[in-house]
Design a protein around this motif. Structure first.
Motif, PDB file in Angstrom:
ATOM      1  N   LEU A  66     -31.842  71.226  39.943  1.00  0.00           N
ATOM      2  CA  LEU A  66     -30.399  71.267  39.573  1.00  0.00           C
ATOM      3  C   LEU A  66     -30.532  73.320  39.529  1.00  0.00           C
ATOM      4  O   LEU A  66     -29.786  74.179  39.875  1.00  0.00           O
ATOM      5  N   ILE A  67     -31.410  73.895  39.034  1.00  0.00           N
ATOM      6  CA  ILE A  67     -31.626  75.480  38.525  1.00  0.00           C
ATOM      7  C   ILE A  67     -31.530  76.050  40.151  1.00  0.00           C
ATOM      8  O   ILE A  67     -31.384  76.985  40.269  1.00  0.00           O
ATOM      9  N   GLY A  68     -32.641  76.006  41.046  1.00  0.00           N
ATOM     10  CA  GLY A  68     -32.734  75.930  42.618  1.00  0.00           C
ATOM     11  C   GLY A  68     -31.620  76.262  43.141  1.00  0.00           C
ATOM     12  O   GLY A  68     -30.707  77.581  43.698  1.00  0.00           O
ATOM     13  N   MET A  69     -30.433  74.893  43.002  1.00  0.00           N
ATOM     14  CA  MET A  69     -29.260  74.867  42.928  1.00  0.00           C
ATOM     15  C   MET A  69     -28.407  76.403  42.935  1.00  0.00           C
ATOM     16  O   MET A  69     -26.822  76.924  43.136  1.00  0.00           O
ATOM     17  N   PHE A 134     -20.378  68.218  45.657  1.00  0.00           N
ATOM     18  CA  PHE A 134     -19.032  69.793  45.311  1.00  0.00           C
ATOM     19  C   PHE A 134     -19.798  70.918  46.315  1.00  0.00           C
ATOM     20  O   PHE A 134     -19.966  71.475  47.190  1.00  0.00           O
ATOM     21  N   TRP A 135     -21.280  71.003  45.864  1.00  0.00           N
ATOM     22  CA  TRP A 135     -22.707  71.976  45.372  1.00  0.00           C
ATOM     23  C   TRP A 135     -22.688  72.010  47.148  1.00  0.00           C
ATOM     24  O   TRP A 135     -23.300  73.099  47.634  1.00  0.00           O
ATOM     25  N   PHE A 136     -23.572  70.671  47.352  1.00  0.00           N
ATOM     26  CA  PHE A 136     -24.293  70.434  48.791  1.00  0.00           C
ATOM     27  C   PHE A 136     -22.540  70.958  49.626  1.00  0.00           C
ATOM     28  O   PHE A 136     -22.699  71.560  50.694  1.00  0.00           O
ATOM     29  N   SER A 137     -21.664  70.961  49.268  1.00  0.00           N
ATOM     30  CA  SER A 137     -20.737  70.817  50.063  1.00  0.00           C
ATOM     31  C   SER A 137     -20.401  72.912  50.652  1.00  0.00           C
ATOM     32  O   SER A 137     -20.366  73.050  51.477  1.00  0.00           O
ATOM     33  N   TYR A 138     -20.590  72.833  48.773  1.00  0.00           N
ATOM     34  CA  TYR A 138     -20.508  74.264  49.074  1.00  0.00           C
ATOM     35  C   TYR A 138     -21.432  75.358  49.646  1.00  0.00           C
ATOM     36  O   TYR A 138     -20.901  76.176  50.759  1.00  0.00           O
TER      37      TYR A 138
END
Lengths: 156, 66
Positions: A66-69, A134-138
């Protein structure tokens, strides 16, 4: 032009290492790490401690991901300009579209096939999956366009 | 919107990198503008116009679909 709330560029490579590493360790921990395998490595460990060690590994790896993302998404590029800002906006729009489509299809599936989410854990998993989607798509959209444009520019 | 940034840049014997440094953007941004993948903001258009010493109308023109 103001570019607020973005971390310095040095956070990006850190995120690029932390996110996949955390994700791989978390998936490996969920699938392969058992109390028996921990007991084999740490001979003589009591089962309670083996369980605690497994939970610790899973928590650390999940939060690393999560922090890496967070670092990957919210850090500046080496050369931050309006093209990059525009690409961020377009990627957010696409990610929002993908997530909304996922929500609609998931609820339609639940409604049509009368598949209930199994308790709180099922609901939590559903929500985590939609947030990560959502974040992976972004990240996928943003990095794909940026890298493709860089490669094409370098070919010239 | 179409543009002839590439032609004007080559006429001035400027590289994409040199133009990018002059107006404070990345070379990828110049490439994206020249290939029509990105339509720049008014600020960037004015900077391009100044860097290439050409009026905006001669650098950018509207198409039928605009």
């Amino acid at each position: 032009m103001q570019r607020s709330f973005l971390l310095p560029y040095r956070f990006k490579p850190v995120g690029a290492v932390m996110m996949p590493a955390g994700l791989i360790i978390w998936i490996w921990g969920q699938l392969k790490l058992s109390q028996d395998s921990i007991a084999k490595v740490f001979m003589g460990i009591v089962p309670e401690n083996a369980h605690l060690l497994k939970v610790t590994i899973l928590v650390i790896s999940f939060f690393s991901c999560l922090i890496g993302m967070f670092f990957l998404v919210f850090s500046k590029e080496k050369e931050e300009d309006e093209y990059v800002a525009n690409l961020r906006l377009k990627s957010f729009q696409l990610a929002a579209f993908v997530q909304m489509t996922f929500f609609l299809l998931a609820f339609l599936y639940i409604f049509l096939f009368k598949k209930e989410l199994s308790g709180d854990a099922g609901l939590e998993l559903f929500l985590i999956a939609s947030i990560l989607l959502f974040w992976f798509s972004y990240i996928s959209c943003y990095q794909f366009v940026l890298i493709k444009n860089k490669l094409q520019a370098n070919e010239e | 919107m179409k543009n002839n940034i590439r032609e004007e840049r080559l006429e001035k014997a400027m590289t994409q990198q040199a133009l990018a440094e002059t107006i404070g953007v990345s070379r990828q941004t110049i490439f994206a503008i020249e290939t029509g993948k990105y339509i720049p903001s008014a600020i960037l258009v004015l900077k391009l116009s100044k860097a290439l010493a050409k009026p905006v109308e001669s650098l950018f023109s509207l198409e039928k679909s605009d």
